[in-house]
Motif scaffolding. Structure first.
Motif, PDB file in Angstrom:
ATOM      1  N   VAL A 195       0.829  -1.195   0.000  1.00 49.43           N
ATOM      2  CA  VAL A 195       0.000   0.000   0.000  1.00 49.43           C
ATOM      3  C   VAL A 195       0.869   1.251   0.000  1.00 49.43           C
ATOM      4  N   ALA A 196       2.004   1.168   0.731  1.00 44.79           N
ATOM      5  CA  ALA A 196       2.884   2.327   0.833  1.00 44.79           C
ATOM      6  C   ALA A 196       3.769   2.506  -0.392  1.00 44.79           C
ATOM      7  N   ALA A 197       3.808   1.463  -1.264  1.00 46.21           N
ATOM      8  CA  ALA A 197       4.707   1.512  -2.412  1.00 46.21           C
ATOM      9  C   ALA A 197       4.133   2.361  -3.534  1.00 46.21           C
ATOM     10  N   THR A 198       3.771   3.557  -3.205  1.00 45.83           N
ATOM     11  CA  THR A 198       3.191   4.486  -4.167  1.00 45.83           C
ATOM     12  C   THR A 198       3.901   5.817  -4.013  1.00 45.83           C
ATOM     13  N   GLY A 199       5.197   5.784  -4.316  1.00 48.81           N
ATOM     14  CA  GLY A 199       6.048   6.926  -4.034  1.00 48.81           C
ATOM     15  C   GLY A 199       5.652   8.190  -4.763  1.00 48.81           C
ATOM     16  N   CYS A 211      -0.014  -2.775 -17.415  1.00 52.53           N
ATOM     17  CA  CYS A 211       1.134  -3.629 -17.097  1.00 52.53           C
ATOM     18  C   CYS A 211       1.093  -4.812 -18.060  1.00 52.53           C
ATOM     19  N   ASP A 212       1.813  -4.683 -19.150  1.00 52.28           N
ATOM     20  CA  ASP A 212       1.739  -5.618 -20.264  1.00 52.28           C
ATOM     21  C   ASP A 212       2.143  -7.039 -19.849  1.00 52.28           C
ATOM     22  N   PHE A 245     -11.216   4.399 -11.128  1.00 51.98           N
ATOM     23  CA  PHE A 245     -10.125   3.549 -10.659  1.00 51.98           C
ATOM     24  C   PHE A 245     -10.372   2.995  -9.258  1.00 51.98           C
ATOM     25  N   VAL A 246      -9.914   1.766  -9.041  1.00 49.18           N
ATOM     26  CA  VAL A 246      -9.573   1.241  -7.715  1.00 49.18           C
ATOM     27  C   VAL A 246      -8.060   1.060  -7.748  1.00 49.18           C
ATOM     28  N   TYR A 247      -7.353   1.708  -6.819  1.00 51.71           N
ATOM     29  CA  TYR A 247      -5.892   1.772  -6.914  1.00 51.71           C
ATOM     30  C   TYR A 247      -5.248   1.480  -5.564  1.00 51.71           C
ATOM     31  N   VAL A 248      -4.226   0.610  -5.604  1.00 55.06           N
ATOM     32  CA  VAL A 248      -3.392   0.347  -4.421  1.00 55.06           C
ATOM     33  C   VAL A 248      -1.965   0.788  -4.714  1.00 55.06           C
ATOM     34  N   ASN A 249      -1.412   0.260  -5.792  1.00 56.09           N
ATOM     35  CA  ASN A 249      -0.105   0.707  -6.271  1.00 56.09           C
ATOM     36  C   ASN A 249      -0.030   0.415  -7.765  1.00 56.09           C
ATOM     37  N   ASP A 250       1.123   0.620  -8.362  1.00 51.14           N
ATOM     38  CA  ASP A 250       1.226   0.550  -9.820  1.00 51.14           C
ATOM     39  C   ASP A 250       1.040  -0.853 -10.398  1.00 51.14           C
ATOM     40  N   THR A 251       1.048  -1.869  -9.555  1.00 53.16           N
ATOM     41  CA  THR A 251       0.840  -3.233 -10.047  1.00 53.16           C
ATOM     42  C   THR A 251      -0.371  -3.905  -9.405  1.00 53.16           C
ATOM     43  N   LEU A 252      -1.194  -3.111  -8.721  1.00 47.41           N
ATOM     44  CA  LEU A 252      -2.420  -3.654  -8.113  1.00 47.41           C
ATOM     45  C   LEU A 252      -3.522  -2.608  -8.224  1.00 47.41           C
TER      46      LEU A 252
END
Length: 249
Positions: free
Chosen positions: A37-41, A86-87, A133-140
Motif C-alpha cells: 500500500v505504501a509503495a506508491t512513491g 502492465c503488459d 479507478f480502484v488503486y493500491v499501487n502501480d501493479t495492483l
C-alpha cells in the motif's frame, strides 16, 4: 521411559516452533501488505473538491491536469502518450504514466463510486478514455473505462491488474456520454454502466481481495496521439453498496 519423555518434549517444542513460525509469517504478510500500500512513491497531496467529493491525492501530476467548471463538473486534460497498463507480454507495452486523482477509502466498509463521463474521442485518439479507478499501487489496481477501440468504436472496457494487466472489451456504446459505477460490499466488487443512471448493466464482478486501505479515483487517458480532455460530471462517493450485484441497483 526417558526416551518417551524426550520424544514428548521434542514434539511439544516442535509444535510451539511451528506456531511461532506461522505467527511470524502472518505478521510478515501483514507487513508486506502494508508495504504494498505504501509503495506508491509518486502519490502527492492535493485538494480538488468536486461537488461533495474531495480528491486529496494525485499521481503523475493529476491535480495539474484538471479544471473545475462553474456547474460542478470537471475537465480532465490528459496529454498524449499517457496510460496505465502492465503488459503481460514481457512488459513491452507497459506504461504507468497516467495522471489519476485519488481519494482514500476504507475497504473494510462498503462503497460506491459513480460518475458521468464524456471522453474526447477523435480520429487519431486510439484508446482515448475516461476512467474510474480502484488503486493500491502501480501493479495492483482496476480501471473501468469508456474507451475508443481499434475500429473507432466507443465501448466499455475493464482492466484488472495483479502484477500484470488483463484487458477486457465490453459493450459498444452509441452515445457520447455514459454513467459508470464501481461498488463493493467488502466481499464483492463490481463495475457497471448506464445510459440514463436508472438501468445499470454489470460488466465485471469478482472477489474483493484488495487490502484494507485503498484509493478510488478518476482519470482521462490518451495512450496514443493528440491528447484527451474528458468531461467528468455528477461524481458521487457513498458509503453503501448496490443492493443487487447483478442488476447494479
Amino acid at each position: 521411559m526417558k526416551r518417551t519423555i524426550f520424544y514428548q518434549a521434542f514434539l511439544i517444542g516442535s509444535l510451539v516452533l511451528v506456531a511461532c513460525q506461522q505467527k511470524n509469517t502472518s505478521t510478515m504478510n501483514k507487513l508486506e501488505e502494508a508495504d504494498k500500500v505504501a509503495a506508491t512513491g509518486q502519490i502527492a497531496d492535493c485538494e480538488i473538491k468536486v461537488s461533495d467529493v474531495t480528491f486529496t491525492h494525485a499521481i503523475n501530476g493529476a491535480d495539474t491536469c484538471v479544471t473545475l467548471l462553474a456547474d460542478g463538473a470537471l475537465e480532465f486534460n490528459c496529454p498524449e502518450g499517457l496510460d496505465f497498463f502492465c503488459d503481460p507480454n514481457e512488459g513491452k507495452l507497459s506504461n504507468n504514466t497516467l495522471p489519476v486523482l485519488l481519494i482514500p477509502a476504507d475497504n473494510t466498509k462498503p462503497f460506491t463510486l459513480t460518475a458521468k463521463v464524456t471522453p474526447e474521442f477523435t480520429d487519431e485518439g486510439l484508446y482515448n478514455a475516461a476512467d474510474l479507478f480502484v488503486y493500491v499501487n502501480d501493479t495492483l489496481w482496476q480501471k473501468l473505462a469508456f474507451e475508443q477501440d481499434e475500429y473507432g468504436n466507443h465501448r466499455i472496457v475493464t482492466v484488472r491488474t495483479q502484477g500484470t494487466s488483463d484487458d477486457n472489451n465490453h459493450d459498444k456504446i452509441d452515445a457520447k456520454s455514459v454513467y459508470m459505477k464501481i461498488s463493493s460490499d467488502t466481499r464483492t466488487i463490481a463495475s457497471y454502466y448506464s445510459l440514463d443512471k436508472k438501468e445499470w448493466h454489470m460488466v465485471r464482478l469478482y472477489r474483493n481481495e484488495y487490502p484494507d486501505q485503498i484509493y478510488l479515483g478518476i482519470s482521462s487517458q490518451c495512450p496514443q496521439h493528440g491528447g484527451c480532455t474528458s468531461l467528468i460530471e455528477d461524481i458521487t462517493l457513498s458509503h453503501d453498496n448496490v443492493g443487487d450485484f447483478r442488476m447494479g441497483e
